[in-house]
Write an enzyme that holds these catalytic residues in place. Structure first.
Site, short mmCIF file in Angstrom:
data_model
loop_
_atom_site.label_atom_id
_atom_site.label_comp_id
_atom_site.label_asym_id
_atom_site.label_seq_id
_atom_site.Cartn_x
_atom_site.Cartn_y
_atom_site.Cartn_z
N TYR A 144 0.84 -1.18 0.01
CA TYR A 144 0.04 0.11 0.10
C TYR A 144 0.85 1.31 0.13
O TYR A 144 0.79 2.36 -0.52
CB TYR A 144 -1.03 0.12 1.32
CG TYR A 144 -1.77 1.28 1.31
CD1 TYR A 144 -2.99 1.50 0.55
CD2 TYR A 144 -1.56 2.08 2.37
CE1 TYR A 144 -3.76 2.42 0.48
CE2 TYR A 144 -2.24 3.35 2.38
CZ TYR A 144 -3.52 3.68 1.63
OH TYR A 144 -4.01 4.71 1.61
N LYS A 148 1.17 4.43 -2.56
CA LYS A 148 0.99 6.01 -2.43
C LYS A 148 2.10 6.63 -2.71
O LYS A 148 1.98 7.81 -3.00
CB LYS A 148 0.38 5.88 -0.77
CG LYS A 148 -1.16 5.46 -0.78
CD LYS A 148 -2.08 6.18 -1.63
CE LYS A 148 -3.42 5.98 -1.23
NZ LYS A 148 -4.35 6.81 -2.13
#
Length: 235
Positions: A144, A148
């Site tokens: 994740y 990002k």
């Protein structure tokens, strides 16, 4: 960027932060808010215009860019989070899914709607990022955080490329927000409404980056500490 009389497209608009963006934009005087969701029937904000949008489907993005020619504000909000160590056998597939939604999807939307925004005077793009753009929680957020971090880098690139058409790009960073995505995470969380309030104010102030809570500000400061925050604590 003025919210009053703007026309917005919000991705991932059927719940959580996306739904809060739709409500906040309408309350702020937006003329129209297109609420993008994989299933538009799940959009339940009064006054919103539901549209079908799966950011991993290029044909849907292209269709919307042809149809929604009045958009002046793009809110790249859709995202997914899958928790697990990057050494797990499932990590590569998880990384692909998260990059497709969190990184490539927003870029596709920005590419498709850049000519629309230019035709309407420039407008703005909001990139919903995270404090985890700069920090990884070991064994949990590797994939994740990577998606990002890449999204942050692409947003910085887009900001420079969009300047020539007078399109503002605002990167939004926050820690945990009180939505379904962070429901399993203990500790303090910001409300979606507070994040939206700050984001819309930053847009109107012409800002390029917003650190919306204490967590994002602390992590950002830690990037230049003697021992940078991303290295973690010594063993």
């Amino acid at each position: 960027m003025k919210i009053q009389s703007s026309v917005a497209l919000v991705s991932g608009a059927n719940r959580g932060l996306g739904a809060a963006f739709v409500r906040g934009l309408l309350a702020g005087g937006a003329a129209k808010v297109y609420a993008g969701a994989r299933d538009p029937n799940t959009v339940n904000v009064p006054g919103a215009v539901p549209v079908q949008l799966d950011v991993t489907r290029p044909e849907q993005i292209a269709h919307l860019a042809r149809e929604l020619t009045d958009v002046t504000l793009l809110v790249n909000n859709a995202g997914i989070s899958e928790i697990g160590p990057v050494l797990a056998t499932s990590a590569i597939d998880s990384l692909r899914r998260q990059f497709d939604t969190n990184t490539i999807g927003p870029l596709r939307l920005a590419q498709a709607f850049a000519p629309v925004l230019a035709g309407n005077g420039g407008g703005a793009v909001v990139s919903v990022l995270s404090a985890l753009s700069w920090l990884t929680l070991p064994g949990r957020t590797g994939a994740y955080s990577a998606s990002k971090a890449a999204g942050w880098a692409l947003s910085n690139a887009l900001r420079h490329e969009l300047k020539s058409q007078h399109t503002q790009l605002l990167s939004l960073h926050a820690g945990f927000i009180d939505t379904d995505m962070a429901r399993h995470v203990p500790g303090p969380k910001s409300t979606p409404e507070e994040i939206v309030r700050q984001t819309l104010a930053a847009l109107e102030a012409g800002e390029s980056e917003l650190l919306a809570d204490a967590v994002s500000r602390e992590v950002h400061r830690g990037l230049t500490a003697e021992r940078p925050v991303y290295l973690g604590t010594p063993e």
